[in-house]
Design an enzyme around this catalytic site. Structure first.
Site: not given
Length: 432
Positions: A14, A42
């Site tokens: 992340d 993403h």
């Protein structure tokens, strides 16, 4: 001269890899995913429009870029076609620019069933998987019993191989976990239907990448998750099931190690972790809540709340060595705007001693207490700044201190979610 650039996350995932891959593909001819599956999330923001990709490489939003899914990826046929459908619905051309390795291991419904049954059985000791079947699919790959993408072409032999696999796993599901088994005919019908759509996109990804190298083409290798979730080098057992470190780019695509030119480590200006596992710098106070809310720290794949804490330079030094980092891209600097003080972990207290390394194993790592060095924050906004000299003085001092404590230069700084909210100090494709 051709450049092969590897982009990886340096923490627990992340970190903002998708945005940077999308940005750097301006200089690339191709982008390739090399590990993980649709457990990745993403997020890209281009001209204010948000796109979340889980399986398809982040370069897909640039029309001139070829996207490849390497052999190290575990592929859910259903998830792939769903993602293609979403992208095509907004007018993007996908199927003529996407090449999937025939050697990708397939994720089947039985893998998802196993994933969820195991997590339920673990109770309070659950690893915190995404429930997407990633781990069980990798297990079948290593055990040499799994199906691969190329098997979708063999419609005559597919039923027998699938039945053998389902018989094996359904025994475990029903007899050991007390869960419901997975239906053979339903799975087969779905695979035959999806296979007809996926087979035209299959190819020899390793061979294609070798030809790109010979032709002098720039290629970007896009990692998923983060280095400290690596199956071998992460906080085991609270890890993913693939090699998320830069070395995975080689075995996950078939490109030799000597052909990589630069490794860019994507690193948040603070730290986050989703799911269970040790996290020495975690903030369980109001500051942690500020980081969570201001940073919108909720998973793109699962929506789970991310745990937040101070930047951990000890972990980053370890990550830098594991990956052979050439440079760092520092993301979400703007989330720290307005904090009066900002912490950096420079060491740990471990069983009464001060250490500056990461202990092996989650149980040992959980005993570490962070040694925090505080720095003054800044009240000015850094959001959207695109020149280093325009950053507040304290923000620049913070960045310099991160470089000093990690031993790696910060080559790129992200100051917002949009593609253009970026300070590029050193472009990896231009690096000597």
């Amino acid at each position: 001269m051709a450049k092969n650039i590897v982009v990886i996350g340096t923490q627990w995932g992340d970190e903002g890899k998708g945005k940077l891959v999308d940005l750097l593909t301006e200089h690339a001819n191709a982008v390739v995913r090399f590990q993980g599956g649709h457990n990745a999330g993403h997020t890209l923001v281009i001209d204010g429009r948000k796109t979340v990709l889980h399986l398809i490489p982040s370069g897909i939003l640039r029309d001139s870029v070829t996207c490849l899914i390497g052999n190290g990826v575990v592929l859910s046929p259903e998830a792939l076609m769903q993602e293609i459908g979403v992208l095509e619905s907004v007018g993007l051309s996908i199927r003529d620019r996407l090449i999937v390795s025939e050697a990708c291991a397939l994720i089947l419904p039985v893998h998802i069933a196993l994933d969820n049954a195991r997590e339920a059985a673990r109770g309070g000791k659950a690893i915190g998987t995404t429930g997407r079947g990633i781990g069980p699919a990798y297990e079948d790959k290593v055990a040499r019993r799994g199906l691969r993408a190329g098997d979708l072409r063999d419609t005559a032999g597919l039923p027998e191989r699938l039945r053998e696999l389902l018989d094996y796993h359904n025994f475990m599901l029903t007899r050991y976990y007390g869960a419901q088994g997975v239906d053979f005919q339903e799975t087969l019908d779905s695979l035959l239907d999806l296979g007809g759509k996926i087979c035209p996109m299959l190819g020899d990804v390793a061979g294609i990448l070798h030809r790109y190298q010979s032709a002098g083409e720039n290629v970007l290798f896009e990692g998923a998750q983060g280095a400290m979730l690596d199956i071998d080098h992460g906080t085991y057992p609270y890890v993913t099931s693939s090699n998320t470190t830069a070395g995975g780019a080689s075995c996950g695509t078939g490109v030799g190690l000597l052909n990589f030119d630069y490794v860019l480590g994507i690193t948040k200006a603070y730290a986050t972790r989703v799911g269970n596992g040790p996290f020495p710098t975690e903030l369980l106070d109001a500051t942690g809540e500020i980081l969570t809310q201001k940073g919108a720290e909720f998973g793109a794949t699962t929506g789970r709340r991310r745990r937040c804490g101070w930047f951990d330079a000890v972990l980053m030094r370890r990550s830098a060595k594991l990956n052979g980092l050439s440079g760092i891209c520092l993301t979400k600097l703007d989330v720290l705007d307005g904090l009066p003080r900002i912490g950096i972990c420079t060491g740990y207290r471990y069983d009464g001693q001060e250490i500056d390394t990461v202990p092996i194993g989650a149980d040992n790592y959980a005993r570490c207490e962070p040694i925090i060095e505080e720095m003054p924050g800044w009240q000015e906004s850094t959001a959207g700044i695109r020149a280093l000299d325009d950053l507040p003085a304290n923000a620049r001092a913070y960045i310099r201190r991160l470089e000093e404590t990690t031993g790696v230069n910060v080559d790129i700084i992200s100051t917002g979610p949009d593609r253009q909210d970026t300070i590029v100090i050193q472009n990896p494709f231009a690096a000597g």
